[in-house]
Enzyme design. Structure first.
Site, PDB file in Angstrom:
ATOM      1  N   GLY A  31       0.799  -1.216   0.000  1.00 45.18           N
ATOM      2  CA  GLY A  31       0.000   0.000   0.000  1.00 45.18           C
ATOM      3  C   GLY A  31       0.828   1.260   0.000  1.00 45.18           C
ATOM      4  N   GLY A  36       5.394   4.104  -9.017  1.00 43.14           N
ATOM      5  CA  GLY A  36       6.099   2.837  -9.242  1.00 43.14           C
ATOM      6  C   GLY A  36       5.128   1.668  -9.152  1.00 43.14           C
ATOM      7  CG  HIS A  37       3.207   0.663  -5.432  1.00 44.72           C
ATOM      8  ND1 HIS A  37       3.403   1.729  -4.591  1.00 44.72           N
ATOM      9  CD2 HIS A  37       3.800  -0.394  -4.836  1.00 44.72           C
ATOM     10  CE1 HIS A  37       4.074   1.330  -3.521  1.00 44.72           C
ATOM     11  NE2 HIS A  37       4.335   0.055  -3.639  1.00 44.72           N
ATOM     12  CD  GLN A 155      10.133  -7.949  -2.408  1.00 44.65           C
ATOM     13  OE1 GLN A 155       9.996  -7.786  -1.199  1.00 44.65           O
ATOM     14  NE2 GLN A 155       9.471  -7.206  -3.296  1.00 44.65           N
ATOM     15  NE  ARG A 189      10.550   0.855   5.048  1.00 44.91           N
ATOM     16  CZ  ARG A 189      10.244  -0.386   4.630  1.00 44.91           C
ATOM     17  NH1 ARG A 189      10.486  -0.736   3.388  1.00 44.91           N
ATOM     18  NH2 ARG A 189       9.703  -1.261   5.451  1.00 44.91           N
TER      19      ARG A 189
END
Ligand code: PAF
Length: 282
Positions: A31, A36-37, A155, A189
């Protein structure tokens, strides 16, 4: 777009889509969505008919003293952005829905070796938490395609390996890093940064680009280059985490014989821990 909070409801909606021959694309997120998302949603839409985004701040991937409690939760704004991006379903489960028996009774997925390096060394248990929740999301959604950002290069490797090792029938795609006009990789962040820190933050990408330029110009003293970059970042105002020139395939330290490199970087700036990376092909 329909927002769904339970696994049962999501599975029955997606079963109907699948029965109609629809290809399903998954975009897992925590969320606080940024461009970017949304680029992940757009990429998934290139090869899928139905896009499922998930928003779940996964407690399993946060260590003690990290930012689980203060991680930004902005569901209403996120829903609006996902509607505009053309997403069909948002799955936003509770902790109880995802971990009904508590985290201590949850089967864990552990991807060996690479999970312990770099971000895994700085954040013990982080990639076990990521691998576990992503495996669960793959089981819940059963997507044809799942898209993850390349900003979290390690990741993405962890997820590719678990998908291959467990023979999960999901095509895992990486999506290019989205950056602001000064080169700062977009991240939820970044919202922790003060205006002064936001001015400093692009130094992380600058250090990566400078190091790549030095390698492309012929330098092969990688350990010295790493230290020089760390010092440049400290001068800019960062506190050290890591700056590692590694091989793309196994993320181990590169030497002068390697040609497929990636430089992985993380640093602390104020209340934020920022990560970035750059690929170097020789
Ligand atoms: O990259 C993230 O936002 C998270 O690590 C992910 C993949 C959604 C798993 O919680």
């Amino acid at each position: 777009m329909k927002t769904v909070h339970t696994i049962t409801e999501l599975r029955s909606l997606l079963a109907a889509e699948r029965a109609n021959g629809k290809r399903i694309g998954l975009v897992p997120t925590m969320g606080n969505l940024h461009d970017g998302h949304l680029s992940l949603v757009h990429q998934a839409a290139e090869s899928c008919d139905i896009i499922v985004a998930t928003i779940f701040v996964n407690p399993l991937q946060f260590g003690a003293g990290e930012d689980l409690e203060r991680y930004p939760r902005t569901l209403a704004q996120d829903q609006q952005k996902l509607v505009e991006a053309g997403c069909h379903y948002l799955f936003a489960p509770s902790d109880q829905e995802m971990y009904p028996n508590g985290r201590d009774n949850q089967t864990e997925v552990i991807v060996p070796k690479i999970s312990l390096l770099h971000c895994g060394a700085s954040r013990p248990g982080h990639f076990e938490g990521v691998a576990t929740v992503v495996s669960k999301l793959f089981g819940i959604v059963q997507p044809d395609v799942a898209v993850f950002g390349e900003k979290d290069f390690q990741q993405l490797q962890v997820i590719r390996q678990l998908t291959a090792d467990l023979y999960l029938p999901v095509e895992v795609q990486g999506a290019p890093i989205a950056r602001d006009s000064r080169g700062l990789a977009l991240s939820s962040r970044n919202g922790y940064l003060t205006p002064e820190e936001l001015d400093i933050a692009p130094a992380l990408n600058t250090a990566l680009r400078d190091t790549r330029a030095a390698i492309q110009a012929g330098r092969r003293d990688f350990r010295t280059l790493e230290e020089e970059a760390q010092q440049a970042l400290e001068r800019a105002g960062f506190q050290r985490d890591f700056f590692n020139i590694v091989r793309q395939n196994d993320l181990l330290a590169a030497d002068e014989n390697d040609s497929q490199l990636v430089i992985l970087a993380a640093g602390h700036l104020g209340r934020a821990r920022l990560i970035d990376n750059i690929v170097v092909e020789l």
